[in-house]
Design a protein around this motif. Structure first.
Motif, PDB file in Angstrom:
ATOM      1  N   TYR A  86      -2.055   5.778  10.859  1.00 27.65           N
ATOM      2  CA  TYR A  86      -2.472   5.076  10.598  1.00 27.65           C
ATOM      3  C   TYR A  86      -2.746   5.007   8.611  1.00 27.65           C
ATOM      4  CZ  TYR A  86      -6.004   1.245   9.148  1.00 27.65           C
ATOM      5  OH  TYR A  86      -6.610   0.459   9.480  1.00 27.65           O
ATOM      6  N   ARG A  87      -3.412   6.127   7.980  1.00 24.34           N
ATOM      7  CA  ARG A  87      -4.152   6.213   6.885  1.00 24.34           C
ATOM      8  C   ARG A  87      -2.480   6.050   5.870  1.00 24.34           C
ATOM      9  NH1 ARG A  87      -9.012   7.649   4.674  1.00 24.34           N
ATOM     10  NH2 ARG A  87      -9.960   8.217   5.875  1.00 24.34           N
ATOM     11  N   ALA A  88      -1.733   6.973   6.326  1.00 24.78           N
ATOM     12  CA  ALA A  88      -0.527   7.153   5.377  1.00 24.78           C
ATOM     13  C   ALA A  88       0.772   5.803   5.604  1.00 24.78           C
ATOM     14  CB  ALA A  88       0.931   7.867   5.958  1.00 24.78           C
ATOM     15  N   ARG A  89       0.509   5.050   6.414  1.00 25.90           N
ATOM     16  CA  ARG A  89       0.589   3.063   6.682  1.00 25.90           C
ATOM     17  C   ARG A  89      -0.226   2.191   5.775  1.00 25.90           C
ATOM     18  NH1 ARG A  89       0.459   2.445  11.488  1.00 25.90           N
ATOM     19  NH2 ARG A  89       2.772   3.224  12.396  1.00 25.90           N
ATOM     20  N   ILE A  90      -1.100   2.626   5.316  1.00 24.41           N
ATOM     21  CA  ILE A  90      -2.254   1.885   4.956  1.00 24.41           C
ATOM     22  C   ILE A  90      -1.784   2.266   3.388  1.00 24.41           C
ATOM     23  CG2 ILE A  90      -4.572   1.378   4.228  1.00 24.41           C
ATOM     24  CD1 ILE A  90      -3.527  -0.537   6.653  1.00 24.41           C
ATOM     25  N   GLU A  91      -2.602   3.630   3.533  1.00 25.91           N
ATOM     26  CA  GLU A  91      -1.745   3.505   1.315  1.00 25.91           C
ATOM     27  C   GLU A  91      -0.460   2.808   1.019  1.00 25.91           C
ATOM     28  OE1 GLU A  91      -4.139   5.382  -0.054  1.00 25.91           O
ATOM     29  OE2 GLU A  91      -5.712   6.163   1.439  1.00 25.91           O
ATOM     30  N   GLY A  92       0.311   3.499   1.665  1.00 27.77           N
ATOM     31  CA  GLY A  92       1.894   2.934   1.505  1.00 27.77           C
ATOM     32  C   GLY A  92       1.521   1.076   1.488  1.00 27.77           C
ATOM     33  N   MET A  93       0.759   1.329   1.568  1.00 26.97           N
ATOM     34  CA  MET A  93       0.885  -0.396   1.966  1.00 26.97           C
ATOM     35  C   MET A  93       0.007  -0.641   0.570  1.00 26.97           C
ATOM     36  SD  MET A  93       1.265  -2.159   5.736  1.00 26.97           S
ATOM     37  CE  MET A  93       1.440  -3.874   4.971  1.00 26.97           C
ATOM     38  N   ILE A  94      -1.179  -0.472   0.637  1.00 27.19           N
ATOM     39  CA  ILE A  94      -1.526  -0.747  -0.281  1.00 27.19           C
ATOM     40  C   ILE A  94      -1.062  -0.055  -1.655  1.00 27.19           C
ATOM     41  CG2 ILE A  94      -3.520   0.549  -1.458  1.00 27.19           C
ATOM     42  CD1 ILE A  94      -5.326   0.842   0.705  1.00 27.19           C
ATOM     43  N   ALA A  95      -0.269   0.658  -1.266  1.00 24.96           N
ATOM     44  CA  ALA A  95       0.455   0.916  -3.754  1.00 24.96           C
ATOM     45  C   ALA A  95       1.201   0.034  -3.585  1.00 24.96           C
ATOM     46  CB  ALA A  95       1.428   2.279  -3.000  1.00 24.96           C
ATOM     47  N   LYS A  96       2.138  -0.661  -2.713  1.00 18.55           N
ATOM     48  CA  LYS A  96       2.752  -1.817  -2.451  1.00 18.55           C
ATOM     49  C   LYS A  96       2.461  -3.368  -3.634  1.00 18.55           C
ATOM     50  CE  LYS A  96       6.442   0.045   0.302  1.00 18.55           C
ATOM     51  NZ  LYS A  96       6.392   1.473   0.953  1.00 18.55           N
ATOM     52  N   ALA A  97       1.497  -3.450  -2.870  1.00 15.54           N
ATOM     53  CA  ALA A  97       0.663  -4.587  -2.193  1.00 15.54           C
ATOM     54  C   ALA A  97       0.003  -5.166  -4.154  1.00 15.54           C
ATOM     55  CB  ALA A  97      -0.373  -4.385  -1.354  1.00 15.54           C
ATOM     56  N   ASP A  98       0.151  -6.938  -4.446  1.00 13.17           N
ATOM     57  CA  ASP A  98      -0.981  -7.135  -5.158  1.00 13.17           C
ATOM     58  C   ASP A  98      -2.055  -7.036  -6.125  1.00 13.17           C
ATOM     59  OD1 ASP A  98       2.176  -7.636  -7.036  1.00 13.17           O
ATOM     60  OD2 ASP A  98       1.901  -8.619  -5.224  1.00 13.17           O
ATOM     61  N   ILE A  99      -2.111  -7.350  -4.676  1.00 13.16           N
ATOM     62  CA  ILE A  99      -4.034  -7.774  -4.038  1.00 13.16           C
ATOM     63  C   ILE A  99      -4.238  -6.897  -2.737  1.00 13.16           C
ATOM     64  CG2 ILE A  99      -5.593  -9.609  -3.567  1.00 13.16           C
ATOM     65  CD1 ILE A  99      -3.997 -11.233  -4.752  1.00 13.16           C
ATOM     66  N   VAL A 100      -5.393  -6.069  -3.273  1.00 14.95           N
ATOM     67  CA  VAL A 100      -6.417  -5.527  -1.617  1.00 14.95           C
ATOM     68  C   VAL A 100      -7.789  -5.834  -1.507  1.00 14.95           C
ATOM     69  CG1 VAL A 100      -6.986  -3.022  -1.329  1.00 14.95           C
ATOM     70  CG2 VAL A 100      -4.502  -3.255  -2.939  1.00 14.95           C
ATOM     71  N   LYS A 101      -7.630  -5.458  -0.872  1.00  8.39           N
ATOM     72  CA  LYS A 101      -9.994  -6.366  -0.145  1.00  8.39           C
ATOM     73  C   LYS A 101      -9.890  -5.797   0.924  1.00  8.39           C
ATOM     74  CE  LYS A 101     -12.809  -8.078   2.243  1.00  8.39           C
ATOM     75  NZ  LYS A 101     -12.560  -8.649   3.476  1.00  8.39           N
ATOM     76  N   LEU A 102     -10.696  -4.666   0.416  1.00  8.45           N
ATOM     77  CA  LEU A 102     -11.569  -3.624   1.493  1.00  8.45           C
ATOM     78  C   LEU A 102     -13.662  -4.104   1.230  1.00  8.45           C
ATOM     79  CD1 LEU A 102     -10.110  -1.186  -0.503  1.00  8.45           C
ATOM     80  CD2 LEU A 102      -9.755  -1.126   1.897  1.00  8.45           C
ATOM     81  N   SER A 103     -13.499  -4.293   2.313  1.00  8.95           N
ATOM     82  CA  SER A 103     -14.979  -4.389   2.347  1.00  8.95           C
ATOM     83  C   SER A 103     -15.603  -2.708   1.806  1.00  8.95           C
ATOM     84  CB  SER A 103     -15.781  -4.190   4.312  1.00  8.95           C
ATOM     85  OG  SER A 103     -15.581  -2.787   4.380  1.00  8.95           O
ATOM     86  N   ASP A 104     -17.134  -2.473   1.379  1.00 10.29           N
ATOM     87  CA  ASP A 104     -17.262  -1.635   0.866  1.00 10.29           C
ATOM     88  C   ASP A 104     -17.441  -0.232   1.709  1.00 10.29           C
ATOM     89  OD1 ASP A 104     -19.540  -1.992   2.502  1.00 10.29           O
ATOM     90  OD2 ASP A 104     -21.024  -2.047   1.021  1.00 10.29           O
ATOM     91  N   GLU A 105     -17.840  -0.261   3.142  1.00 10.01           N
ATOM     92  CA  GLU A 105     -17.131   0.583   4.278  1.00 10.01           C
ATOM     93  C   GLU A 105     -15.908   0.974   4.040  1.00 10.01           C
ATOM     94  OE1 GLU A 105     -19.127  -0.506   7.723  1.00 10.01           O
ATOM     95  OE2 GLU A 105     -21.066  -0.466   6.991  1.00 10.01           O
TER      96      GLU A 105
END
Length: 307
Positions: A170-189
């Motif tokens: 899961y972490r690997a998939r999310i990190e890969g998608m974050i790197a490809k994204a133009d906008i990332v939204k995250l809660s502080d948590e």
């Protein structure tokens, strides 16, 4: 069009009958579904891509999308069951128990991805749809296919209890998608879960160094922040009486995307040069819309006229 790609499910919210019995009531939901609904109600051109069942719960989902002016032409209907999430509320904070095996939303494969016209200018991804295969890899493949020519945004909306036992992939998939994204939204948590302890802005700029142009950070009752390579903008949250927090972050996503769309900033070139005023407008619309959502039960984003 802003095409929201991800889960649609039924939230079973705790209620009490007239006899005082504990019960659950069905509400259309899912993080990505909620963002699509909120976009449609705010007046943005919204579409939805997922697998939706033809069962009675799936009909609730389809009808809710259409009633909120969301284009459903890209959704894939099947006879598989609808994902259901039972919700527990403690002090207004939600925790979830998901039932997702063999569902219409989960059993989505790469060969079912739609061909998108030029009118689809941005794609939004996130939620529990990025946890389990085959759907998770299918959404990642769609982002990888489209990120070179269209704006993509991701909000992982991390549910640690749902990813137990599969954190590494899961972490690997999310990190890969974050790197490809133009906008990332995250809660502080979520940001701390991904990057560990530290200052929010410093951690956000670590993410920016990997490729995204904007990181939005929601900070609960405090407000929300937008961080770019050169900017750090913050808008305080409105004070409201909280019914529950279901759909709050999803509504924020819609408000931010809607404001960027209305400013003509939802393109790769414009996001790279986004102004302070445009970021402030995105944060303001996102926090205002989210404040209305948390003031009423369930994920029930506001219509533009309510703002």
């Amino acid at each position: 069009m802003i095409l929201c790609c991800g889960e649609a499910l039924i939230d079973m919210l705790p209620r009490e009958t007239t006899l005082g019995e504990r019960a659950f009531a069905p509400y259309a939901g899912g993080a990505v579904f909620n963002t699509a609904i909120a976009l449609g109600r705010l007046g943005a051109p919204a579409g939805f891509f997922s697998g939706i069942s033809t069962d009675m719960l799936g009909e609730i989902l389809a009808e809710t999308l259409e009633a909120s002016k969301v284009d459903t032409r890209y959704s894939l209907r099947s006879a598989r069951p609808t994902t259901v999430a039972f919700v527990k509320l403690v002090g207004g904070q939600a925790s979830y128990a998901f039932y997702d095996q063999g569902t219409a939303g989960l059993m989505l494969h790469e060969d079912q991805l739609p061909v998108l016209p030029a009118s689809v200018g941005a794609l939004f991804f996130g939620g529990i749809s990025l946890v389990n295969d085959p759907a998770a890899s299918t959404y990642a493949a769609l982002q990888a296919r489209e990120c070179g020519q269209r704006v993509t945004m991701i909000d992982p909306n991390i549910r640690p209890g749902f990813i137990a036992g599969q954190e590494a992939p899961y972490r690997a998939r999310i990190e890969g998608m974050i790197a490809k994204a133009d906008i990332v939204k995250l809660s502080d948590e979520d940001l701390h879960w991904l990057r560990g302890a530290g200052d929010l802005v410093t951690l956000a700029r670590q993410i920016l160094s990997e490729g995204p142009k904007i990181v939005f950070i929601t900070e609960g009752a405090a407000g929300a922040r937008a961080v770019t390579a050169r900017q750090n903008r913050f808008i305080a949250a409105q004070t409201v009486v909280v019914a529950d927090t279901v759909g709050a972050g999803d509504t924020f996503n819609a408000g931010a995307l809607c404001a960027l769309h209305e400013a003509g900033a939802l393109s790769k070139a414009r996001l790279a040069a986004v102004s302070d005023d445009e970021l402030d407008a995105a944060l303001t619309l996102g926090t205002k819309a989210a404040a209305i959502t948390v003031a009423r039960a369930g994920a029930n984003p506001p219509w533009r006229r309510e703002l």
